[in-house]
Design an enzyme around this catalytic site. Structure first.
Site, PDB file in Angstrom:
ATOM      1  N   VAL A  43       0.839  -1.196   0.000  1.00  0.00           N
ATOM      2  CA  VAL A  43       0.000   0.000   0.000  1.00  0.00           C
ATOM      3  C   VAL A  43       0.879   1.253   0.000  1.00  0.00           C
ATOM      4  O   VAL A  43       0.607   2.218  -0.722  1.00  0.00           O
ATOM      5  CB  VAL A  43      -0.979  -0.001   1.193  1.00  0.00           C
ATOM      6  N   CYS A  44       1.964   1.234   0.765  1.00  0.00           N
ATOM      7  CA  CYS A  44       2.885   2.387   0.784  1.00  0.00           C
ATOM      8  C   CYS A  44       3.482   2.607  -0.599  1.00  0.00           C
ATOM      9  O   CYS A  44       3.619   3.745  -1.054  1.00  0.00           O
ATOM     10  CB  CYS A  44       3.993   2.171   1.812  1.00  0.00           C
ATOM     11  N   HIS A  45       3.812   1.529  -1.274  1.00  0.00           N
ATOM     12  CA  HIS A  45       4.356   1.603  -2.632  1.00  0.00           C
ATOM     13  C   HIS A  45       3.386   2.324  -3.559  1.00  0.00           C
ATOM     14  O   HIS A  45       3.762   3.246  -4.279  1.00  0.00           O
ATOM     15  CB  HIS A  45       4.651   0.183  -3.129  1.00  0.00           C
TER      16      HIS A  45
END
Length: 146
Positions: A43-45
């Site tokens: 999700v951070c990516h």
């Protein structure tokens, strides 16, 4: 924790190159301050990729509790040119100041704060660790400030 209308807590953290960056050093500019849980995660990516493509005059600052060295490796791998700030030590201190530190997991929640040129928080959103934010909301908030 709703901080809209409050003066943003000032801080100084190293970026992915070890350069100290102070929030108050960006006075006079809008800042999009984005807390995220951890580098090299799905999700951070997707969120940071969206920020990489985000067209804005505001200064983007991202923060996680990862070490400066992890931030550097991730920025180099993904081509992130905005600052990735390390809230590594004291562990999560800035995340705590903004009310986005998850004590049980030792990570920052997904908090975003849009700070005006005077240092006042004008908009914020805080999502649980697993729930992504939408960069389009940042664009709308910044446009509403104009």
């Amino acid at each position: 924790m709703d901080k809209v209308g409050a003066l943003a807590p000032d801080f100084e953290l190293p970026d992915q190159h070890g350069t100290p960056m102070k929030l108050s050093g960006f006075r006079g500019r809008n800042v999009v301050l984005v807390f995220y849980p951890a580098a090299f995660t799905g999700v951070c990516h997707s969120e940071l990729h969206a920020l990489r493509e985000f067209s804005t005059d505001a200064q983007i600052l991202t923060v996680s509790v990862d070490s400066m060295f992890t931030q550097r490796a991730w920025a180099d791998q993904e081509g992130y040119t905005f600052p990735l700030l390390s809230d590594f030590w004291p562990h999560g201190q800035v995340s705590q100041q903004y009310g986005v530190f998850d004590d049980m997991k030792g990570l920052a929640k997904r908090g975003t704060f849009i700070i005006d040129g005077g240092g006042v928080i004008r908009w914020s959103v805080v999502n649980p660790i697993g729930i992504a934010r939408d960069v389009a909301d940042y664009a709308k908030a910044l446009a509403d400030m104009s």
